[in-house]
Design a protein around this motif. Structure first.
Motif: not given
Length: 426
Positions: A307-310, A252-263, A312-318, A380-383
């Motif tokens: 993932f924590g630093l990304s 919602r707030d970092i990658l901004q991809v909504g509910a579909k991106g969350l899935g 980019s949605f594709p990089l985060s998913l990868a 910060g929490a994830v990294v």
């Protein structure tokens, strides 16, 4: 190997596999929806950090009943027909999903009700987990059990892929459609469980006090250092580096991809893990199992940091896919060691101890991640969690040389409990 049947050719195991697939899709879909609803309701009156804390509490309220009930549920899985335990809990989960759908449809859903539903899910999973784990070895020959574990993991991992995606997409259509589908999947899982005919379980011990029998499970894990090492390593790494609780924030707030991106993000780790499950079902791991587990945990921690630093949605998913594949190696090694090193008469209790650590790493980890996110922010929490997981893995490699020495899954001899409390013999 050529004369050994594939687990899915055995009718009882096939029914078990289908039940686990349908049930995992349902509970994974429900979990992502509950998280989305909690975060959405919290954000109506709170900022991101306070909402993240509420999101993390979902994991905590699921962990508490499991922690309290662990001694009881393990003993139940070794004393009661395991089929009826999983049937009863699946029926209760069906009712819980239907009620959540009704409350959502009527507009009466609140944060306290969502937390109450999460507690109910935690209680049901506390009983079903050890029974499910202990039931599988009763359905297949011992020599194909590692393959059965990998095949069973496919059902679980495919469920974790399909569940969040199905949940997110159907919720975007209509919340009632999502909850209706979840309820129907639980019904399917329940139905196929009734096709499993009676299976042989060890006779219940009647000459020893139940509290003594409960303590056996904890003593067994403590006495087998290889099993202890795999369980505790997974506990601390996932506890520290679990990022799934913060996926709604990233979507919602970092990658901004909504509910579909969350899935899709929620399915990422499942995609990687499913690939690993398929590989192990075709090519079971045979050599250097401990070293491979340590290497995989290091890869998992690095992927979580990426993932924590990304941004980019594709990089985060990868990164999540890689983390899921690495985590599957740990799951496969831990599950195989527990099932093959544990006498059938104690599998329920030992599985309950394992489930406690898994839940501590997952649900309690969500609470820890939510708290850290409220203090340090989500990134910060994830990294920080990923860096801490790297350190824990290196420490465990030194504390438990049994991991590096573990060449195969089979113990030299089957371990048994010594009649003297607290003493292990092999």
């Amino acid at each position: 190997m050529a004369d050994q049947p594939h687990p899915l050719t055995i009718p009882a195991f096939r029914a078990y596999w289908l039940s686990r697939l349908a049930g995992t899709v349902a509970i994974s879909a429900q979990g992502i929806i509950i998280g989305w609803q909690v975060y959405g309701l919290a954000r109506q009156t709170m900022d991101v950090r306070h909402s993240a804390f509420r999101l993390g509490l979902i994991g905590l309220v699921q962990f508490v009943p499991l922690f309290v009930l662990t001694p009881v549920v393990g003993l139940a899985a070794d004393s009661v027909d395991r089929r009826w335990i999983v049937r009863s809990t699946t029926a209760l989960l069906t009712l819980n999903a239907a009620l959540l759908g009704l409350l959502t449809w009527t507009g009466h859903l609140t944060l306290p009700l969502l937390f109450a539903a999460a507690v109910f899910v935690g209680i049901a999973r506390a009983f079903s987990g050890p029974a499910y784990s202990a039931l599988a070895p009763n359905l297949v020959p011992r020599e194909v059990l590692p393959t059965a574990i990998a095949v069973s993991s496919i059902a679980w991992q495919v469920g974790t892929i399909a569940g969040p995606s199905v949940g997110g997409l159907l919720y975007a259509i209509a919340p009632v459609v999502a909850y209706g589908t979840i309820s129907a999947l639980f019904v399917v899982a329940l139905g196929v469980l009734f096709t499993i005919r009676r299976v042989e379980q060890p006779p219940v011990e009647t000459d020893r006090h139940p509290l003594q029998r409960i303590a056996d499970g904890f003593r067994y894990v403590q006495g087998n250092r290889l099993v202890l090492a795999t369980i505790t390593l997974d506990l601390f790494v996932v506890l520290l580096a679990g990022a799934t609780a913060l996926l709604p924030i990233y979507a919602r707030d970092i990658l901004q991809v909504g509910a579909k991106g969350l899935g899709l993000l929620a399915a990422g780790m499942g995609i990687g893990a499913a690939a690993g499950s398929i590989w192990f079902s075709i090519r079971p791991m045979k050599r250097d199992v401990g070293v491979k587990m340590l290497a995989a945990v290091l890869v998992f921690a690095v992927a979580i940091i990426v993932f924590g630093l990304s941004r980019s949605f594709p990089l985060s998913l990868a990164a999540l896919i890689v983390a899921g594949a690495a985590d599957m190696v740990s799951v496969y090694v831990r599950s195989s060691l527990i099932q093959l090193h544990t006498p059938d008469a104690m599998r329920g209790r030992v599985s309950a101890v394992s489930q406690l650590t898994i839940s501590a790493s997952n649900e309690l980890g969500e609470a820890e991640t939510g708290l850290m996110a409220s203090l340090l922010g989500p990134v910060g929490a994830v990294v920080l969690g990923g860096v801490a997981a790297l350190g824990v893995t290196l420490v465990w490699a030194g504390l438990f040389p049994e991991l590096k020495r573990a060449r195969t899954f089979d113990p030299p001899t089957a371990p048994e409990l010594d009649p003297q409390p607290g003493v292990m013999t092999t």
